[in-house]
Design a protein around this motif. Sequence first.
Motif, PDB file in Angstrom:
ATOM      1  N   ARG A  90       1.351   8.524  -6.075  1.00  0.00           N
ATOM      2  CA  ARG A  90       0.565   9.432  -6.005  1.00  0.00           C
ATOM      3  C   ARG A  90       0.844  10.630  -5.358  1.00  0.00           C
ATOM      4  O   ARG A  90       1.811  10.727  -4.335  1.00  0.00           O
ATOM      5  CB  ARG A  90      -0.668   8.904  -5.506  1.00  0.00           C
TER       6      ARG A  90
ATOM      7  N   ILE B 296      -7.348   7.116  -1.530  1.00  0.00           N
ATOM      8  CA  ILE B 296      -7.910   6.158  -2.250  1.00  0.00           C
ATOM      9  C   ILE B 296      -9.215   5.479  -1.697  1.00  0.00           C
ATOM     10  O   ILE B 296      -9.182   5.017  -0.455  1.00  0.00           O
ATOM     11  CB  ILE B 296      -6.994   4.897  -2.449  1.00  0.00           C
TER      12      ILE B 296
ATOM     13  N   TRP C 263       0.864  -1.154  -0.090  1.00  0.00           N
ATOM     14  CA  TRP C 263       0.069   0.183  -0.097  1.00  0.00           C
ATOM     15  C   TRP C 263       0.869   1.076   0.023  1.00  0.00           C
ATOM     16  O   TRP C 263       0.687   2.304  -0.506  1.00  0.00           O
ATOM     17  CB  TRP C 263      -0.967   0.078   1.362  1.00  0.00           C
TER      18      TRP C 263
ATOM     19  N   ILE D  86     -13.351   0.578  -0.589  1.00  0.00           N
ATOM     20  CA  ILE D  86     -12.936   0.702  -2.029  1.00  0.00           C
ATOM     21  C   ILE D  86     -13.391   0.072  -3.146  1.00  0.00           C
ATOM     22  O   ILE D  86     -12.788   0.431  -4.119  1.00  0.00           O
ATOM     23  CB  ILE D  86     -11.374   0.853  -1.730  1.00  0.00           C
ATOM     24  N   LEU D  87     -14.220  -0.837  -2.828  1.00  0.00           N
ATOM     25  CA  LEU D  87     -14.994  -1.488  -4.003  1.00  0.00           C
ATOM     26  C   LEU D  87     -16.052  -0.439  -4.661  1.00  0.00           C
ATOM     27  O   LEU D  87     -16.375   0.345  -4.086  1.00  0.00           O
ATOM     28  CB  LEU D  87     -15.545  -2.834  -3.453  1.00  0.00           C
TER      29      LEU D  87
ATOM     30  N   ILE E 209       1.793   1.939  -3.366  1.00  0.00           N
ATOM     31  CA  ILE E 209       1.034   2.451  -4.257  1.00  0.00           C
ATOM     32  C   ILE E 209       0.572   3.924  -4.025  1.00  0.00           C
ATOM     33  O   ILE E 209       0.523   4.793  -4.751  1.00  0.00           O
ATOM     34  CB  ILE E 209      -0.420   1.559  -4.168  1.00  0.00           C
TER      35      ILE E 209
ATOM     36  N   ILE F 147       2.420  -0.388  -9.601  1.00  0.00           N
ATOM     37  CA  ILE F 147       2.869  -0.503  -8.355  1.00  0.00           C
ATOM     38  C   ILE F 147       4.218  -0.893  -8.570  1.00  0.00           C
ATOM     39  O   ILE F 147       4.692  -1.689  -8.974  1.00  0.00           O
ATOM     40  CB  ILE F 147       2.031  -1.827  -7.413  1.00  0.00           C
TER      41      ILE F 147
ATOM     42  N   HIS G  72      -7.430   1.395  -8.647  1.00  0.00           N
ATOM     43  CA  HIS G  72      -7.099   2.463  -8.030  1.00  0.00           C
ATOM     44  C   HIS G  72      -5.613   3.139  -8.392  1.00  0.00           C
ATOM     45  O   HIS G  72      -5.200   4.256  -7.888  1.00  0.00           O
ATOM     46  CB  HIS G  72      -7.197   2.379  -6.490  1.00  0.00           C
ATOM     47  N   THR G  73      -5.070   2.212  -9.097  1.00  0.00           N
ATOM     48  CA  THR G  73      -3.726   2.659  -9.599  1.00  0.00           C
ATOM     49  C   THR G  73      -3.319   1.973 -10.981  1.00  0.00           C
ATOM     50  O   THR G  73      -3.834   0.999 -11.177  1.00  0.00           O
ATOM     51  CB  THR G  73      -2.758   2.177  -8.398  1.00  0.00           C
TER      52      THR G  73
END
Lengths: 279, 271
Positions: free
Chosen positions: A58, A64, A51, A211-212, A54, B61, B57-58
Amino acid sequence: MSHSVPAASGPWAKYAHVVSMGIQNTLVYRANFLFRAAFGLVPLTATLFLWEAIYSGRPAGSAIGAYTLGQMVSYYLLVTVIDAITAVAEDDWQIAADIKDGAVSQFLLKPLDYLAYRLCLYLSGRVVYTGVALIPVALFLFFQRGHLVGPSDPWCWVLVPISVFLAGLLQFLIAYTVALLSFWVLDVSTFIFIQFAFEYLASGHLFPLDILPDALHRLLLWSPYPYLLHFPAGVYLGRIRGDDLWRGFCMQAAWVVAAFLIARFTWSRGLRQYTAVGG
Amino acid sequence: MPHRMSTLRRYLGIHAALMRYSLIHEMQFKVNFLLWIVVEALWFGLQLAFMGVLYGHTDQIAGWTRWEVVLLVGCNQFIQQLFHTFFVTNLSNLSELIRKGTLDLLLLQPVNTRFLISVKKFEIGNIANALMGLAVVAYALAQLDRVPTPAQWVGFAVVCLAGLSVHYSLMFLLACISFWTVRAQGIVWGYYNLFNIARLPAEAFPKGVYRAVFTWVLPMLLVSNVPAKLLAQRLASPWDWVSLLAMAVACFVASELFWRFSLRHYTSASA
């Protein structure tokens, strides 16, 4: 813990006895529990790194599904803690074994309810496991304290324990019912793993359910699984509030009652199938 | 040399006989056999679903795109299921062999004991799951528009074998702890837990203790990453596959030394 209570002190005495017996029995496994809790932190750390990777791709502070990195990390830490408190360890395998080798027969003769008996053993197992897992988990939380978000509201100190308690009951009843399939099938372990696969996804163990895509998230909320992990964690993080909060508690309580009724029904049906092997 | 060949043929013959026996045993419980394939397929689907949600969402990675990660998860499944097919059941059974004293019987057979322990049972159902992994690999390659050359497929087979050998050696080494404590089963299943990190891109882990340990001590971040990178043509230098092969040899040597050391400490449990 003294329990030389005479039978006159009511039905609670014998179940208190089962709990203390269960604690003594599971204490034998404390080293195993410690390994289990410690090894479990390795994949957790990996997920957190994933995470972080990820989020690092950004702009800083971006979210998210309305989770900042801190909230996301906190979510996984909460799930780990709630899971340590509520997960079934050996209970389902033991129930299946009791049925297979005929040990349930004695419960048909004794003034002891099998479901209540198993629930006591589950509770004692949880007490020991939580106690042992506390050491590695607390150390881990300490190292991650920079990310840890506090409870969203003072009310959390009341609401979160209630929802964790209900989650534990639901978790136990689901495992109990699946294990009762041993009355019908030869090897129940496949069913246990299939059930667990759905639970792993739909309870929010893998990732927070919100988050779905929204429709999918709302659909899942009708199943019992989100009330095992996602709901208590969401209450703590303040992501579930207002009407959703009360609706969530009602759904959670309703699923506990439903799971209890299904468990009772399965048991009575199962006994009709039962031929006490080995008596 | 002819002597070597006949020894090899003898061991292959024993392996074939044990496989045949496992197969006959397995076919007695057909429904259960199919259900286990379903269980493993579900968990594989779960891993793919998790990656699917993340890539919702991305776009990348740690430099890995969606289909490259799917390729990685597929490679990992392939190796892990092959490991299951040949070894997992046998290795987790070692503590039982010791506890019950059945190991004595195996020690007296005129065959290498480690060989017998390692290949006794053969789980044919997991072959189906390994093939599912391979199918996902092929699909991801098509999505990536990469067509590996025959030489790359050979290289893939070699690094997969090396990965398999790493898993085997490490789990065998942990299983040998059963010679000292009967509770080693928990440790063996703990290793199973470590498996989970093999399907994640190594680059997602910051350089530090964690990444170093899982590359150079328990090389989980090599076993599936290297085969996936090879097929995706992402191998920057030969350094990656050289380190995997080196670690495979090192792990095997370590496990053999520990096995010999453990046997010297073995006192039978049976009469």
